[in-house]
Structures are given as C-alpha cells and as structure tokens.
Design a protein around this motif. Structure first.
Motif, PDB file in Angstrom:
ATOM      1  N   GLU A  34       0.847  -1.193   0.000  1.00 13.36           N
ATOM      2  CA  GLU A  34       0.000   0.000   0.000  1.00 13.36           C
ATOM      3  C   GLU A  34       0.888   1.251   0.000  1.00 13.36           C
ATOM      4  O   GLU A  34       1.855   1.327   0.757  1.00 13.36           O
ATOM      5  N   THR A  35       0.564   2.231  -0.844  1.00 10.17           N
ATOM      6  CA  THR A  35       1.366   3.440  -0.928  1.00 10.17           C
ATOM      7  C   THR A  35       0.524   4.642  -1.347  1.00 10.17           C
ATOM      8  O   THR A  35      -0.493   4.478  -2.008  1.00 10.17           O
ATOM      9  N   ASP A  36       0.980   5.814  -0.955  1.00 10.79           N
ATOM     10  CA  ASP A  36       0.308   7.035  -1.400  1.00 10.79           C
ATOM     11  C   ASP A  36       0.983   7.606  -2.649  1.00 10.79           C
ATOM     12  O   ASP A  36       0.572   8.636  -3.163  1.00 10.79           O
ATOM     13  N   ASP A  37       2.007   6.910  -3.179  1.00 11.32           N
ATOM     14  CA  ASP A  37       2.696   7.334  -4.398  1.00 11.32           C
ATOM     15  C   ASP A  37       3.137   6.091  -5.171  1.00 11.32           C
ATOM     16  O   ASP A  37       4.271   5.627  -5.030  1.00 11.32           O
ATOM     17  N   ILE A  38       2.238   5.549  -5.975  1.00 11.98           N
ATOM     18  CA  ILE A  38       2.508   4.293  -6.688  1.00 11.98           C
ATOM     19  C   ILE A  38       3.738   4.399  -7.586  1.00 11.98           C
ATOM     20  O   ILE A  38       4.618   3.541  -7.525  1.00 11.98           O
ATOM     21  N   GLU A  57      -4.945   0.308 -14.192  1.00 12.72           N
ATOM     22  CA  GLU A  57      -5.437   1.649 -13.900  1.00 12.72           C
ATOM     23  C   GLU A  57      -5.170   2.080 -12.461  1.00 12.72           C
ATOM     24  O   GLU A  57      -4.769   3.210 -12.207  1.00 12.72           O
ATOM     25  N   ARG A  58      -5.371   1.180 -11.492  1.00 11.90           N
ATOM     26  CA  ARG A  58      -5.262   1.569 -10.079  1.00 11.90           C
ATOM     27  C   ARG A  58      -4.169   0.849  -9.310  1.00 11.90           C
ATOM     28  O   ARG A  58      -4.020   1.070  -8.119  1.00 11.90           O
ATOM     29  N   TRP A  59      -3.415  -0.038  -9.947  1.00 10.99           N
ATOM     30  CA  TRP A  59      -2.324  -0.727  -9.263  1.00 10.99           C
ATOM     31  C   TRP A  59      -1.330  -1.265 -10.288  1.00 10.99           C
ATOM     32  O   TRP A  59      -1.588  -1.275 -11.481  1.00 10.99           O
ATOM     33  N   VAL A  60      -0.180  -1.703  -9.790  1.00  8.64           N
ATOM     34  CA  VAL A  60       0.871  -2.263 -10.640  1.00  8.64           C
ATOM     35  C   VAL A  60       1.218  -3.653 -10.104  1.00  8.64           C
ATOM     36  O   VAL A  60       1.456  -3.818  -8.910  1.00  8.64           O
ATOM     37  N   VAL A  61       1.219  -4.638 -10.993  1.00  2.49           N
ATOM     38  CA  VAL A  61       1.619  -6.000 -10.638  1.00  2.49           C
ATOM     39  C   VAL A  61       3.121  -6.105 -10.893  1.00  2.49           C
ATOM     40  O   VAL A  61       3.607  -5.719 -11.960  1.00  2.49           O
ATOM     41  N   MET A  62       3.839  -6.612  -9.894  1.00  2.00           N
ATOM     42  CA  MET A  62       5.292  -6.732 -10.012  1.00  2.00           C
ATOM     43  C   MET A  62       5.736  -8.149  -9.688  1.00  2.00           C
ATOM     44  O   MET A  62       4.969  -8.936  -9.123  1.00  2.00           O
ATOM     45  N   LEU A  63       6.972  -8.438 -10.050  1.00  3.11           N
ATOM     46  CA  LEU A  63       7.563  -9.745  -9.801  1.00  3.11           C
ATOM     47  C   LEU A  63       8.865  -9.536  -9.040  1.00  3.11           C
ATOM     48  O   LEU A  63       9.758  -8.809  -9.501  1.00  3.11           O
ATOM     49  N   ALA A  64       8.963 -10.159  -7.877  1.00  6.10           N
ATOM     50  CA  ALA A  64      10.181 -10.084  -7.070  1.00  6.10           C
ATOM     51  C   ALA A  64      11.259 -10.965  -7.703  1.00  6.10           C
ATOM     52  O   ALA A  64      10.942 -11.906  -8.437  1.00  6.10           O
ATOM     53  N   PRO A  65      12.524 -10.698  -7.423  1.00  3.18           N
ATOM     54  CA  PRO A  65      13.594 -11.558  -7.944  1.00  3.18           C
ATOM     55  C   PRO A  65      13.429 -13.034  -7.541  1.00  3.18           C
ATOM     56  O   PRO A  65      13.926 -13.919  -8.211  1.00  3.18           O
ATOM     57  N   THR A  66      12.692 -13.286  -6.465  1.00  3.80           N
ATOM     58  CA  THR A  66      12.451 -14.654  -5.993  1.00  3.80           C
ATOM     59  C   THR A  66      11.327 -15.359  -6.741  1.00  3.80           C
ATOM     60  O   THR A  66      11.057 -16.525  -6.499  1.00  3.80           O
ATOM     61  N   CYS A  71       1.521  -6.796  -5.701  1.00  2.00           N
ATOM     62  CA  CYS A  71       0.954  -5.587  -6.289  1.00  2.00           C
ATOM     63  C   CYS A  71       1.312  -4.365  -5.463  1.00  2.00           C
ATOM     64  O   CYS A  71       1.417  -4.446  -4.236  1.00  2.00           O
ATOM     65  N   VAL A  72       1.485  -3.253  -6.132  1.00  4.08           N
ATOM     66  CA  VAL A  72       1.637  -1.965  -5.477  1.00  4.08           C
ATOM     67  C   VAL A  72       0.300  -1.268  -5.679  1.00  4.08           C
ATOM     68  O   VAL A  72      -0.134  -1.057  -6.811  1.00  4.08           O
ATOM     69  N   VAL A  73      -0.371  -0.976  -4.554  1.00  5.93           N
ATOM     70  CA  VAL A  73      -1.743  -0.461  -4.608  1.00  5.93           C
ATOM     71  C   VAL A  73      -1.854   0.894  -3.909  1.00  5.93           C
ATOM     72  O   VAL A  73      -1.005   1.249  -3.094  1.00  5.93           O
ATOM     73  N   ARG A  74      -2.914   1.613  -4.221  1.00  2.00           N
ATOM     74  CA  ARG A  74      -3.146   2.900  -3.555  1.00  2.00           C
ATOM     75  C   ARG A  74      -3.560   2.664  -2.106  1.00  2.00           C
ATOM     76  O   ARG A  74      -3.870   1.538  -1.709  1.00  2.00           O
ATOM     77  N   VAL A  75      -3.590   3.717  -1.336  1.00  2.00           N
ATOM     78  CA  VAL A  75      -3.945   3.642   0.084  1.00  2.00           C
ATOM     79  C   VAL A  75      -5.305   2.959   0.253  1.00  2.00           C
ATOM     80  O   VAL A  75      -6.263   3.284  -0.436  1.00  2.00           O
ATOM     81  N   GLN A  76      -5.363   2.003   1.192  1.00  2.00           N
ATOM     82  CA  GLN A  76      -6.569   1.219   1.425  1.00  2.00           C
ATOM     83  C   GLN A  76      -7.232   1.489   2.769  1.00  2.00           C
ATOM     84  O   GLN A  76      -8.351   1.073   2.988  1.00  2.00           O
ATOM     85  N   ARG A  77      -6.546   2.158   3.683  1.00  2.00           N
ATOM     86  CA  ARG A  77      -7.089   2.291   5.033  1.00  2.00           C
ATOM     87  C   ARG A  77      -6.865   3.700   5.583  1.00  2.00           C
ATOM     88  O   ARG A  77      -5.899   4.359   5.240  1.00  2.00           O
ATOM     89  N   PRO A  78      -7.733   4.137   6.466  1.00  2.00           N
ATOM     90  CA  PRO A  78      -7.628   5.500   6.995  1.00  2.00           C
ATOM     91  C   PRO A  78      -6.407   5.740   7.867  1.00  2.00           C
ATOM     92  O   PRO A  78      -5.910   6.851   7.924  1.00  2.00           O
TER      93      PRO A  78
END
Length: 88
Positions: A34-38, A57-66, A71-78
């Motif tokens: 979760e991030t405020d700056d994807i 549109e709202r997140w990025v799917v990534m692959l770790a070296p492992t 996913c890197v997603v927008r803020v989900q919680r207050p």
C-alpha cells in the motif's frame, strides 16, 4: 467479509490488512504493498530488483527476484499516514 475469490480477516483500522485470495499464478502467497505514491514505490522496488509485470489503472503488478508476484496499490485504510513506513 467474503467477495468472489477472497476473504478479509478482521483487523483494527491501524493494523495491516490481511486478505486471503485465490490466485492463478504459481505463488502460494500474494502481497499488496500500500502506498500514497505508486510510481515512486514502483521505482524504489525496481531498484531493489523487482520488475513490472502489468500496469493497471489503479495498481501495478510486479515480480520479485524470488519469483513472487505482488501488487503496489493505492492507500486502502484510513490509518495509513500515521502507520506508514517512510523510505528515503
């Protein structure tokens, strides 16, 4: 709470969100960061060796070296700004 192929475990608003999700890829676990700056978080993770699999549109799917997908997603919680890790 149950929707389609996932279940969310109840946690306090200032705690990590835990969601159990059925996935189609080989990974046995899937993490959302979760991030405020994807774009900035994706750049940080690419410097650590992760690669972009898909930009949606709202997140990025990534692959770790492992080999783990995540996913890197927008803020989900207050409580996010108070409890967020800050990376330099």
């Amino acid at each position: 709470m149950s929707r389609n192929n996932y279940r969310m475990l109840e946690t306090r608003s200032d705690e990590v969100i835990i969601e159990i999700q059925r996935v189609e890829h080989e990974s046995r676990a899937h993490i959302d960061i979760e991030t405020d700056d994807i774009p900035a978080e994706v750049r940080r993770l690419e410097k650590l060796g992760a690669t972009v699999v898909n930009r949606l549109e709202r997140w990025v799917v990534m692959l770790a070296p492992t080999g783990q997908r995540f996913c890197v997603v927008r803020v989900q919680r207050p409580g996010f700004p108070t409890n967020a890790n800050r990376w330099n």
